[in-house]
Design an enzyme around this catalytic site. Sequence first.
Site, PDB file in Angstrom:
ATOM      1  N   HIS A   1      -2.935  -0.594   2.521  1.00 11.75           N
ATOM      2  CA  HIS A   1      -1.997  -0.754   1.171  1.00 11.75           C
ATOM      3  C   HIS A   1      -3.215  -0.595   0.009  1.00 11.75           C
ATOM      4  O   HIS A   1      -3.899  -1.258  -0.210  1.00 11.75           O
ATOM      5  CB  HIS A   1      -1.516  -2.374   1.064  1.00 11.75           C
TER       6      HIS A   1
ATOM      7  N   HIS B   1       2.336   4.664   1.586  1.00 10.84           N
ATOM      8  CA  HIS B   1       3.114   4.672   0.405  1.00 10.84           C
ATOM      9  C   HIS B   1       2.165   5.217  -0.616  1.00 10.84           C
ATOM     10  O   HIS B   1       2.129   4.569  -1.636  1.00 10.84           O
ATOM     11  CB  HIS B   1       3.775   3.342  -0.007  1.00 10.84           C
TER      12      HIS B   1
ATOM     13  N   LYS C   1      -2.873  -3.395   9.781  1.00 11.08           N
ATOM     14  CA  LYS C   1      -2.638  -3.115   8.558  1.00 11.08           C
ATOM     15  C   LYS C   1      -3.490  -4.096   7.438  1.00 11.08           C
ATOM     16  O   LYS C   1      -4.022  -5.198   7.733  1.00 11.08           O
ATOM     17  CB  LYS C   1      -1.028  -3.794   8.245  1.00 11.08           C
TER      18      LYS C   1
ATOM     19  N   ASP D   1       9.037   2.231   3.670  1.00  8.34           N
ATOM     20  CA  ASP D   1       8.609   1.268   3.179  1.00  8.34           C
ATOM     21  C   ASP D   1       9.863   0.240   2.570  1.00  8.34           C
ATOM     22  O   ASP D   1       9.748  -0.319   1.526  1.00  8.34           O
ATOM     23  CB  ASP D   1       7.717   1.355   1.870  1.00  8.34           C
TER      24      ASP D   1
ATOM     25  N   HIS E   1       6.642   3.127   8.226  1.00  8.22           N
ATOM     26  CA  HIS E   1       6.169   2.180   7.580  1.00  8.22           C
ATOM     27  C   HIS E   1       7.471   1.299   7.215  1.00  8.22           C
ATOM     28  O   HIS E   1       8.220   1.735   6.564  1.00  8.22           O
ATOM     29  CB  HIS E   1       5.446   2.443   6.247  1.00  8.22           C
TER      30      HIS E   1
ATOM     31  N   HIS F   1       9.486  -2.750   6.940  1.00 11.14           N
ATOM     32  CA  HIS F   1       9.761  -4.219   6.974  1.00 11.14           C
ATOM     33  C   HIS F   1      10.964  -4.649   7.498  1.00 11.14           C
ATOM     34  O   HIS F   1      12.096  -4.128   6.838  1.00 11.14           O
ATOM     35  CB  HIS F   1       9.488  -4.635   5.364  1.00 11.14           C
TER      36      HIS F   1
HETATM   37  O1  DOR Z   1       7.586  -3.079  -2.585  1.00 10.84           O
HETATM   38  C1  DOR Z   1       6.942  -3.728  -1.641  1.00 10.84           C
HETATM   39  N1  DOR Z   1       7.364  -4.402  -0.832  1.00 10.84           N
HETATM   40  N2  DOR Z   1       5.603  -3.222  -1.331  1.00 10.84           N
HETATM   41  C2  DOR Z   1       5.168  -3.964  -0.420  1.00 10.84           C
HETATM   42  O2  DOR Z   1       3.811  -3.293  -0.366  1.00 10.84           O
HETATM   43  C3  DOR Z   1       5.459  -4.986   0.464  1.00 10.84           C
HETATM   44  C4  DOR Z   1       7.038  -4.796   0.448  1.00 10.84           C
HETATM   45  C5  DOR Z   1       7.441  -6.118   0.927  1.00 10.84           C
HETATM   46  O3  DOR Z   1       7.039  -6.761   1.766  1.00 10.84           O
HETATM   47  O4  DOR Z   1       8.478  -6.812   0.157  1.00 10.84           O
HETATM   48 ZN    ZN Z   2       5.359  -2.040   2.647  1.00 11.18          ZN
END
Ligand code: DOR
Ligand code: ZN
Length: 344
Positions: free
Chosen positions: A137, A175, A100, A248, A14, A16
């Site tokens: 999520h 998460h 997702k 995450d 997971h 970003h």
């Molecule tokens: O803390 C987080 N940041 N939780 C999420 O679900 C998304 C993520 C983000 O994209 O910044």
């Molecule tokens: Zn995330």
Amino acid sequence: MSQSLTLRRPDDWHLHLRDGSMLRAVLPETTRHFARAIIMPNLVPPVVTAADARAYRDRILAALPEGADFTPLMTLYLTEDTDPEDVAAAQASGLVHAVKLYPAGATTNSASGVRNFDKVRPVLEKMAEIGLPLCVHGEVTDADIDIFDREAVFIDRVLDPIRRATPGLRVVMEHITTSNAVDYASAQDDTLGATITTHHLVINRNHILAGGIKPHYYCLPVAKRETHRRALRRAATSGAARVFLGTDSAPHTDANKLLPCGCAGCFTAPNTLSILAQVFEEEGALHHLEAFTSLNGPAFYGLPPNEDTVTLTKTGATYPTQIATDDGPVTVFDPGFPLDWAVT
Ligand code: DOR
Ligand code: ZN
């Protein structure tokens, strides 16, 4: 002689990566240690179709540092208009490894997410048929539900009903942050996996709120009380087969974190492995670290584990406090303790 530990190269289930200059700045922090990652689709606009995912994958590959050996595992952002056939074709071509589910309004860039779960029923049925995992999520967004209860309520009101209505659907509870989620996940069969982040093994809600507000510890789902962190540590370090690492890691510039209404996300890609080694050592479970970082995730996703390895040595590790991007600095997650294990 210093202690050392060799693991099959980890994957991040997971992650970003964002896009553009942020992508170029943060990608090396992951490719340095990880071989593959499940790439979150919550861009603006989101990665909804197979064509979107292919274009995003190409931008990630174009941003790879020289010589990096890294495979982005793409996901699609589930909307109420997602076409089951587009999803099936994206999986069949090997492009997409999961879909997702963001409940609309749950987190960063989730406005296009799902409001009415009945509308995505045909997609979920197709996914159950073809064995494509749904990454969830797991938080309700109702204003009357306390933010610290949103995960537990989601399990009862949304997740369990979806799973009962869609037998065989493979689901990753992403998460997880509560003992409720740990208990639910442990009681299920092998269609259910759960990821745990690095930061939720380290911080509880006091870290965010006691002695002054700490925006860099604010993420979603928000960290809960200490009993929940203890339960997550037990689950992560247990060696249990359906629990694996999903960092995450979610970079935001400091300018976007340090606002009256700041963004959610902890940027843990640079120091995750050092932190995890320490957590597992504290729990007397270094022998289970490889299962969590490198074996359980591939097994759930039906992929072979990586053949190459990383080695950690107990020589002390330091990481930059920030990394630079064209849009300003991004602060690296501070575990609040010196790190003993360096990735060599
Ligand atoms: O803390 C987080 N940041 N939780 C999420 O679900 C998304 C993520 C983000 O994209 O910044
Ligand atoms: Zn995330």
